[in-house]
Design a protein around this motif. Structure first.
Motif, short mmCIF file in Angstrom:
data_model
loop_
_atom_site.label_atom_id
_atom_site.label_comp_id
_atom_site.label_asym_id
_atom_site.label_seq_id
_atom_site.Cartn_x
_atom_site.Cartn_y
_atom_site.Cartn_z
N ALA A 30 -8.29 0.01 11.25
CA ALA A 30 -9.35 0.70 10.50
C ALA A 30 -8.76 1.55 9.38
O ALA A 30 -9.33 1.63 8.28
CB ALA A 30 -10.18 1.57 11.44
N PHE A 31 -7.61 2.17 9.63
CA PHE A 31 -6.98 3.04 8.63
C PHE A 31 -6.35 2.22 7.49
O PHE A 31 -6.54 2.53 6.32
CB PHE A 31 -5.91 3.90 9.30
N TYR A 32 -5.61 1.16 7.86
CA TYR A 32 -4.92 0.38 6.84
C TYR A 32 -5.88 -0.41 5.95
O TYR A 32 -5.53 -0.78 4.83
CB TYR A 32 -3.92 -0.58 7.50
N ASN A 33 -7.09 -0.66 6.45
CA ASN A 33 -8.08 -1.39 5.65
C ASN A 33 -8.78 -0.51 4.62
O ASN A 33 -9.49 -1.01 3.75
CB ASN A 33 -9.14 -2.03 6.56
N VAL A 34 -8.60 0.80 4.74
CA VAL A 34 -9.23 1.72 3.79
C VAL A 34 -8.40 1.79 2.52
O VAL A 34 -7.17 1.75 2.56
CB VAL A 34 -9.35 3.13 4.42
N ASN A 35 -9.06 1.88 1.38
CA ASN A 35 -8.37 2.04 0.10
C ASN A 35 -7.45 3.25 0.17
O ASN A 35 -7.81 4.29 0.74
CB ASN A 35 -9.40 2.21 -1.02
N ILE A 36 -6.25 3.13 -0.42
CA ILE A 36 -5.25 4.19 -0.34
C ILE A 36 -5.81 5.53 -0.82
O ILE A 36 -5.56 6.58 -0.23
CB ILE A 36 -3.99 3.81 -1.14
N ALA A 37 -6.62 5.50 -1.89
CA ALA A 37 -7.18 6.74 -2.45
C ALA A 37 -8.17 7.40 -1.49
O ALA A 37 -8.38 8.62 -1.55
CB ALA A 37 -7.87 6.44 -3.77
N ASP A 38 -8.76 6.63 -0.59
CA ASP A 38 -9.79 7.16 0.33
C ASP A 38 -9.24 7.48 1.72
O ASP A 38 -10.00 7.96 2.58
CB ASP A 38 -10.94 6.15 0.47
N ARG A 39 -7.96 7.21 1.96
CA ARG A 39 -7.41 7.41 3.31
C ARG A 39 -7.38 8.88 3.72
O ARG A 39 -7.39 9.20 4.90
CB ARG A 39 -6.01 6.81 3.40
N PHE A 40 -7.32 9.77 2.75
CA PHE A 40 -7.25 11.20 3.04
C PHE A 40 -8.42 11.65 3.92
O PHE A 40 -8.29 12.57 4.73
CB PHE A 40 -7.25 12.01 1.73
N HIS A 41 -9.56 10.98 3.78
CA HIS A 41 -10.76 11.37 4.52
C HIS A 41 -10.88 10.64 5.86
O HIS A 41 -11.82 10.91 6.60
CB HIS A 41 -12.00 11.09 3.67
#
Length: 267
Positions: A30-41
């Motif tokens: 779930a984390f790795y599939n998120v865009n790098i810019a949005d991972r902070f959230h």
């Protein structure tokens, strides 16, 4: 180590490597599939970012596995004091295992985000792994003693002649069977099996003779490509070792810079 246990030894390493890769992928999917810019959230950001609790641990453990794989194999291969510690080819298998699992952990440590000097180390690591796979294939093509020492062309020829002599003297195998080309090897085996059965040999004797015959034919094929493979192995070292050296140097620089900037794991 028996052939069966050797296979179990290798496949255990393969299973462990694949299992860990799958577990890490499922854990962070779930984390790795998120865009790098949005991972902070993301809820797992503090754990799976490169400096996070889990990902930082992946990097430390992966690095230790790689260094252990490299330096234990080098010590066994080059230092006389370790020359009798285990069989060299089994140390090679262990080296390959650690240097395959380690990069997988390092990959998850980066959370698939590469940049700066670390990217040079990462792609050097990829080159080391890929060249290691190629090197393993070349290594297997070169006949070796049970201790893992490469046999010379004369030694391979002598070994081939020993198999041939044993088959002709102990089992009365016809010389013509050895002259059949490789594309007729199945025909040669069938003819030999029928010939041995006609002589009313026991099942164990037939299996032994067939094993010797297949070894003789296999060595014949290997002799044809021995010199080529030995040259390829020398050229392979020219590519494998520099990439490994670059990887280690940048890895050390990365670790030192990380410590200087105050990043800590659980300590």
């Amino acid at each position: 180590m028996s052939p069966k246990f050797h296979k179990f030894y290798i496949w255990s390493f393969v299973f462990i490597t694949v299992a860990i890769a799958i577990i890490l992928a499922v854990r962070g999917w779930a984390f790795y599939n998120v865009n790098i810019a949005d991972r902070f959230h993301h809820a797992d950001y503090d754990k799976l970012k490169p400096s996070g609790l889990l990902a930082h641990g992946y990097g430390i453990i992966g690095t230790l596995l790689i260094l252990t794989g490299i330096f234990t194999y080098m010590a066994r291969k080059r230092l006389r004091v370790f020359s009798r510690v285990g069989v060299l080819k089994y140390w090679l298998e262990f080296h390959i295992f650690l240097c395959s699992l380690g990069p997988i952990l390092v990959l998850y440590h980066t959370s698939f985000k590469f940049g700066g000097i670390v990217s040079v180390s990462f792609w050097s690591m990829v080159a080391v792994v890929l060249s290691g796979v190629l090197g393993r294939y070349i290594y297997l093509q070169i006949p070796r003693t049970i201790e893992g020492r490469a046999l010379s062309l004369n030694e391979v020829n002598n070994l081939k002649d020993e198999f041939k002599l044993k088959l002709t003297q102990d089992y009365g195998v016809e010389e013509a069977l050895f002259d059949l080309p490789d594309n007729k090897s199945r025909e040669a085996v069938n003819r030999l099996k029928a010939e041995l059965k006609a002589k009313k040999l026991s099942g164990q004797e037939i299996r032994t003779a067939l094993s010797h015959f297949k070894s003789e034919k296999s060595l014949g094929r290997r002799i044809k490509r021995l010199e080529r493979m030995q040259n390829l192995f020398r050229y392979w070292h020219v590519a494998h070792l520099p990439f490994a050296l670059i990887m280690i140097i940048i890895m050390v620089i990365h670790v030192v810079i990380t410590i200087i900037f105050g990043y800590r794991w659980v300590f």
